[in-house]
Design a protein around this motif. Structure first.
Motif, PDB file in Angstrom:
ATOM      1  N   ASP A 147       5.082 -50.978 -38.651  1.00 42.93           N
ATOM      2  CA  ASP A 147       4.811 -51.574 -37.343  1.00 42.93           C
ATOM      3  C   ASP A 147       5.030 -53.080 -37.469  1.00 42.93           C
ATOM      4  OD1 ASP A 147       3.486 -52.833 -35.126  1.00 42.93           O
ATOM      5  OD2 ASP A 147       2.569 -50.884 -34.678  1.00 42.93           O
ATOM      6  N   VAL A 148       6.143 -53.536 -36.909  1.00 43.44           N
ATOM      7  CA  VAL A 148       6.532 -54.938 -37.080  1.00 43.44           C
ATOM      8  C   VAL A 148       5.569 -55.850 -36.319  1.00 43.44           C
ATOM      9  CG1 VAL A 148       8.390 -56.619 -36.771  1.00 43.44           C
ATOM     10  CG2 VAL A 148       8.935 -54.285 -37.457  1.00 43.44           C
ATOM     11  N   ASN A 149       5.083 -55.373 -35.183  1.00 45.95           N
ATOM     12  CA  ASN A 149       4.082 -56.163 -34.457  1.00 45.95           C
ATOM     13  C   ASN A 149       2.810 -56.326 -35.297  1.00 45.95           C
ATOM     14  OD1 ASN A 149       3.157 -57.494 -31.954  1.00 45.95           O
ATOM     15  ND2 ASN A 149       1.661 -55.828 -31.949  1.00 45.95           N
ATOM     16  N   ASN A 150       2.408 -55.243 -35.967  1.00 49.17           N
ATOM     17  CA  ASN A 150       1.213 -55.339 -36.806  1.00 49.17           C
ATOM     18  C   ASN A 150       1.419 -56.330 -37.950  1.00 49.17           C
ATOM     19  OD1 ASN A 150       0.047 -53.473 -35.152  1.00 49.17           O
ATOM     20  ND2 ASN A 150      -0.023 -51.810 -36.664  1.00 49.17           N
TER      21      ASN A 150
ATOM     22  N   ILE B  58       9.964 -47.298 -37.143  1.00 47.18           N
ATOM     23  CA  ILE B  58       9.486 -48.656 -36.878  1.00 47.18           C
ATOM     24  C   ILE B  58       8.782 -48.666 -35.527  1.00 47.18           C
ATOM     25  CG2 ILE B  58      10.261 -51.026 -36.356  1.00 47.18           C
ATOM     26  CD1 ILE B  58      12.503 -50.603 -38.425  1.00 47.18           C
ATOM     27  N   HIS B  59       7.695 -49.417 -35.426  1.00 47.96           N
ATOM     28  CA  HIS B  59       7.027 -49.634 -34.132  1.00 47.96           C
ATOM     29  C   HIS B  59       7.190 -51.091 -33.711  1.00 47.96           C
ATOM     30  CE1 HIS B  59       3.844 -46.148 -33.781  1.00 47.96           C
ATOM     31  NE2 HIS B  59       5.094 -45.733 -33.639  1.00 47.96           N
ATOM     32  N   LEU B  60       7.440 -51.280 -32.417  1.00 49.79           N
ATOM     33  CA  LEU B  60       7.440 -52.617 -31.825  1.00 49.79           C
ATOM     34  C   LEU B  60       6.491 -52.596 -30.635  1.00 49.79           C
ATOM     35  CD1 LEU B  60      11.309 -53.274 -31.693  1.00 49.79           C
ATOM     36  CD2 LEU B  60       9.697 -54.102 -33.431  1.00 49.79           C
ATOM     37  N   ALA B  61       5.720 -53.671 -30.462  1.00 54.32           N
ATOM     38  CA  ALA B  61       4.777 -53.714 -29.329  1.00 54.32           C
ATOM     39  C   ALA B  61       4.438 -55.158 -29.012  1.00 54.32           C
ATOM     40  CB  ALA B  61       3.505 -52.933 -29.676  1.00 54.32           C
ATOM     41  N   GLY B  62       3.615 -55.337 -28.009  1.00 51.41           N
ATOM     42  CA  GLY B  62       3.180 -56.680 -27.629  1.00 51.41           C
ATOM     43  C   GLY B  62       1.727 -56.912 -28.021  1.00 51.41           C
ATOM     44  N   PHE B  63       1.348 -58.167 -28.085  1.00 52.05           N
ATOM     45  CA  PHE B  63      -0.026 -58.524 -28.468  1.00 52.05           C
ATOM     46  C   PHE B  63      -0.600 -59.486 -27.446  1.00 52.05           C
ATOM     47  CE2 PHE B  63       2.988 -61.291 -30.731  1.00 52.05           C
ATOM     48  CZ  PHE B  63       2.613 -62.535 -30.234  1.00 52.05           C
ATOM     49  N   SER B  64      -1.892 -59.757 -27.543  1.00 48.42           N
ATOM     50  CA  SER B  64      -2.482 -60.827 -26.744  1.00 48.42           C
ATOM     51  C   SER B  64      -3.055 -61.873 -27.698  1.00 48.42           C
ATOM     52  CB  SER B  64      -3.535 -60.277 -25.791  1.00 48.42           C
ATOM     53  OG  SER B  64      -4.551 -59.622 -26.510  1.00 48.42           O
ATOM     54  N   ARG B  65      -3.370 -63.033 -27.152  1.00 52.71           N
ATOM     55  CA  ARG B  65      -3.690 -64.186 -27.989  1.00 52.71           C
ATOM     56  C   ARG B  65      -5.126 -64.646 -27.742  1.00 52.71           C
ATOM     57  NH1 ARG B  65      -0.056 -67.767 -30.461  1.00 52.71           N
ATOM     58  NH2 ARG B  65       1.699 -66.674 -29.529  1.00 52.71           N
ATOM     59  N   GLU B  66      -5.877 -64.793 -28.829  1.00 50.70           N
ATOM     60  CA  GLU B  66      -7.246 -65.311 -28.750  1.00 50.70           C
ATOM     61  C   GLU B  66      -7.399 -66.395 -29.807  1.00 50.70           C
ATOM     62  OE1 GLU B  66      -9.912 -64.133 -26.844  1.00 50.70           O
ATOM     63  OE2 GLU B  66      -8.704 -62.665 -25.762  1.00 50.70           O
ATOM     64  N   GLN B  67      -8.623 -66.876 -29.926  1.00 47.98           N
ATOM     65  CA  GLN B  67      -8.915 -67.847 -30.986  1.00 47.98           C
ATOM     66  C   GLN B  67     -10.121 -67.396 -31.775  1.00 47.98           C
ATOM     67  OE1 GLN B  67      -9.420 -71.612 -29.024  1.00 47.98           O
ATOM     68  NE2 GLN B  67      -7.226 -72.076 -29.173  1.00 47.98           N
ATOM     69  N   ASP B  68     -10.133 -67.741 -33.062  1.00 46.07           N
ATOM     70  CA  ASP B  68     -11.336 -67.426 -33.839  1.00 46.07           C
ATOM     71  C   ASP B  68     -12.359 -68.555 -33.663  1.00 46.07           C
ATOM     72  OD1 ASP B  68     -10.719 -69.503 -35.572  1.00 46.07           O
ATOM     73  OD2 ASP B  68     -10.299 -68.221 -37.304  1.00 46.07           O
ATOM     74  N   ALA B  69     -13.457 -68.506 -34.431  1.00 48.38           N
ATOM     75  CA  ALA B  69     -14.558 -69.447 -34.221  1.00 48.38           C
ATOM     76  C   ALA B  69     -14.157 -70.890 -34.519  1.00 48.38           C
ATOM     77  CB  ALA B  69     -15.753 -69.037 -35.091  1.00 48.38           C
ATOM     78  N   ASP B  70     -13.078 -71.070 -35.306  1.00 47.77           N
ATOM     79  CA  ASP B  70     -12.612 -72.424 -35.611  1.00 47.77           C
ATOM     80  C   ASP B  70     -11.409 -72.830 -34.768  1.00 47.77           C
ATOM     81  OD1 ASP B  70     -14.605 -72.640 -37.392  1.00 47.77           O
ATOM     82  OD2 ASP B  70     -13.339 -72.802 -39.191  1.00 47.77           O
TER      83      ASP B  70
END
Lengths: 298, 103, 256
Positions: free
Chosen positions: A189-192, A219-231
């Motif tokens: 999984d290239v997205n992973n 092979i897997h392709l997919a989309g992700f979303s974006r967040e932030q960690d505590a820093d």
């Protein structure tokens, strides 16, 4: 539709099965059943989540039967608990075996993750630590699954958000050992890879080079979303609810250069777009697959 | 109720019921082929097993609630607020109207 | 054994995140662990929202999600087959005091649950009318026959107008003019690809329920007549046959 015969059925327990064609496929969603039957898009294969089809009857089976007549089929499990510390659920494994018996898919894959513990199913792909104890357990579970299903399975590399202090191996190294010892294949999984490498500040090139690229079956392709960690560092979420990102397309081209044209799924689980939108992404993947095959052939 | 009248009542019910059923089947055969039947298939229920991750860290699982304590201050606020009071004399006929639509 | 602690903390926000988790930049791992907590809880709430869409509309999204969260923590799924999840949600709603003002909510949930069960139930050929008509050759034996019911069939009985309330959310009628405390009954069934909700009068419901208990036709008719002296078996059987409830008529023995 013709299907290629797998050139290298390496596992001694798995008889040669028709393989997925080295083309682009899409996730098959109930929202698209009718559209696919009406418009018969030129798609390399479709993939479904096994657990959704562990039902006795009804529209899911009706439509999968119809669509399966014209398209190669891949079945992707999300609940086998391969990475679980507790024994596999034998009844669940039996139900999966029944499903594969019924549909004879070209491919069955599962995740390097755990999903159940203490009788609770968490409906999420949870992370495991990477050490020798975990390695042995995962290999035993894959052995059990491959023996019961009488076929080689593909194991998918995970998208993770935390690491463990107990881990003694890198994830890619762990996966390489699992594939070598158990004889399973790799669902890359290239997205992973992109998500995991971003989340843990790893170099995706190094990660990919450590993987057993000779054993990639899909092979897997997919989309992700974006967040932030505590820093405030970027934390990518494997949300499968967006188009494939530019970064992942670039990584995909790189992967094709290393392991050749492989069946490639455009995976979508949320914000399901109209069928033509998914098909357009599949066509883009297919143009990259074609380019790769031309280089291979020259 | 003796056995004979039970048998007779059932025989009458079954024969009229089956006659209506085969008439209905004939109508369907004439009016529709299988693909028409498929097109009538309404809502496709979503699959509930997938491998997507949820909406980031918007913390559905991170806050505590206890409906037996004071923390539970929510009240139902959907279409249930549109209903007439249960003692309202209006509202007869709704089920009948629905039954007509169904048949 | 790290998974035990990880698992316990997923469902219980009062528990600390597992101490073994690490982050590359030393950032607080609890924030990253929250992604898993969120995935688990949000996906399970979403599964319930998919199964019970009318209940969600009835109480509003905020209330539904908060109620579903309580249920998820009390009764997480045991099986990876998520289409089964929420079998106990209607009885949970019944005991859930903040929802007590919407007394019919549990019955609407039962109807919605029956619809999902019917959707995924085993398929079956409809009744073979010719074979069934053969049973008419010996009318004396008719009362001794038993009906085999469609595997998707489910029966609902509500003290409220749960069927009309549900229908009002399918674009059939409005909530405003409903007589809420009008008891209603329904048959939920999927004879082919579509799930149907067929309202039943109480006598027909009683008869269908008796057939569902594998009573013989004769016993079902007689027990229905005990509570409904004017029961019109012809009208009722006709309705149930048209709905596709009966898929075979079989002699005597209890089905195994």
């Amino acid at each position: 539709m013709t299907v290629a015969i797998s050139p290298g059925s390496t596992s001694d327990r798995a008889p040669a099965k028709p393989a997925l064609p080295p083309r682009a496929g899409i996730s098959l969603k109930p929202e698209h059943y009718r559209d696919i039957l009406d418009s018969r898009p030129d798609i390399g294969f479709v993939e479904v989540h096994a657990e959704n089809y562990l039902v006795d009857g009804g529209p899911y089976h009706y439509y999968l039967n119809r669509i399966r007549e014209d398209y190669a089929l891949s079945i992707h499990g999300v609940g086998m608990n391969i990475g679980g510390e507790q024994p596999l659920d034998a009844a669940h494994l039996d139900r999966i075996a029944g499903l594969l018996e019924r549909y004879q898919p070209a491919c069955f894959s599962e995740h390097l993750a755990w999903t159940s513990h203490g009788g609770i199913y968490f409906n999420d792909l949870l992370p495991l630590n990477y050490d020798s104890e975990a390695l042995q357990r995962v290999c035993e579970h894959i052995d059990q699954v491959q023996n019961r299903l009488q076929r080689q399975i593909l194991l998918e590399n995970p998208a993770t958000y935390v690491e463990f202090g107990r881990s003694t191996m890198a994830e890619a190294e762990f996966i390489g050992e699992v594939v070598m010892r158990s004889g399973c294949g790799l669902l890359l999984d290239v997205n992973n890879v992109h998500v995991t490498c971003t989340n843990h500040n790893l170099d995706p090139d190094t990660y990919i080079r450590q993987l057993p690229l000779g054993q990639v079956g899909e092979i897997h392709l997919a989309g992700f979303s974006r967040e932030q960690d505590a820093d405030g560092a970027t934390l990518l979420i494997d949300s499968h609810d967006a188009p494939v990102s530019e970064a992942v397309w670039t990584l995909y081209e790189d992967v094709l250069g290393r392991c050749g044209a492989k069946p490639t799924l455009i995976e979508r689980d949320g914000n399901i777009p109209p069928l033509p939108t998914l098909h357009a992404e599949a066509r883009h993947a297919e143009s990259l697959l074609k380019a790769c095959q031309e280089i291979e052939g020259s | 109720m003796n056995k004979q009248t039970t048998a007779a009542a059932l025989a009458l019910a079954l024969s009229t019921g089956l006659a209506a059923l085969s008439a209905q089947a004939d109508e369907m055969k004439e009016g529709m082929d299988k693909s028409d039947m498929e097109k009538c298939f309404g809502v496709a229920m979503k699959g509930k097993n997938d491998c997507k991750a949820g909406a980031g860290t918007t913390c559905a699982g991170t806050s505590t609630h206890d409906y037996q304590g004071n923390a539970w201050s929510l009240v139902p606020a959907g279409t249930c607020t549109e209903t007439a009071s249960p003692t309202s004399p209006t509202g007869f006929g709704q089920l009948e109207a629905f039954e007509e639509k169904q048949s | 054994m790290t998974q035990h602690l990880f698992a316990a903390a997923l469902l219980d926000p009062n528990r600390a995140a597992p101490s073994d988790i690490r982050t590359w930049n030393g950032s607080d791992p609890v924030r990253r662990f929250a992604v898993y907590r969120n995935n688990v809880i949000a996906s399970l709430i979403e599964a319930l929202a998919d199964t019970f869409p009318v209940c969600r509309q009835l109480v509003g999204d905020d209330f539904f999600r908060a109620m579903a969260l309580e249920f998820v923590r009390a009764s997480p799924p045991s099986s990876p087959r998520m289409s089964d999840y929420g079998e106990e949600f209607p009885s949970f709603i019944e005991r859930f005091t903040p929802a007590a003002s919407v007394a019919y909510l549990a019955d609407v949930a039962r109807l919605e649950r029956l619809r999902v069960d019917a959707y995924h139930a085993a398929d079956n050929e409809p009744l073979d009318v010719t074979a069934a008509a053969d049973c008419l050759a010996d009318t004396a034996q008719l009362p001794l026959l038993r009906a085999r019911l469609h595997p998707s069939a489910g029966l609902l009985r509500s003290r409220f107008a749960a069927v009309s309330i549900w229908a009002a959310h399918q674009g059939r009628g409005t909530m405003k003019s409903l007589k809420i405390d009008q008891p209603q009954q329904a048959l939920v069934i999927r004879p082919s690809l579509d799930v149907e909700v067929v309202p039943l009068d109480l006598a027909s419901w009683t008869f269908a329920t008796a057939l569902n208990r594998h009573e013989t036709l004769g016993a079902a008719l007689e027990s229905t007549r005990q509570t409904h002296a004017d029961f019109d078996v012809a009208q009722s059987l006709g309705l149930l046959l048209r709905a596709g409830l009966i898929i075979a008529l079989q002699p005597g023995m209890e089905p195994s």
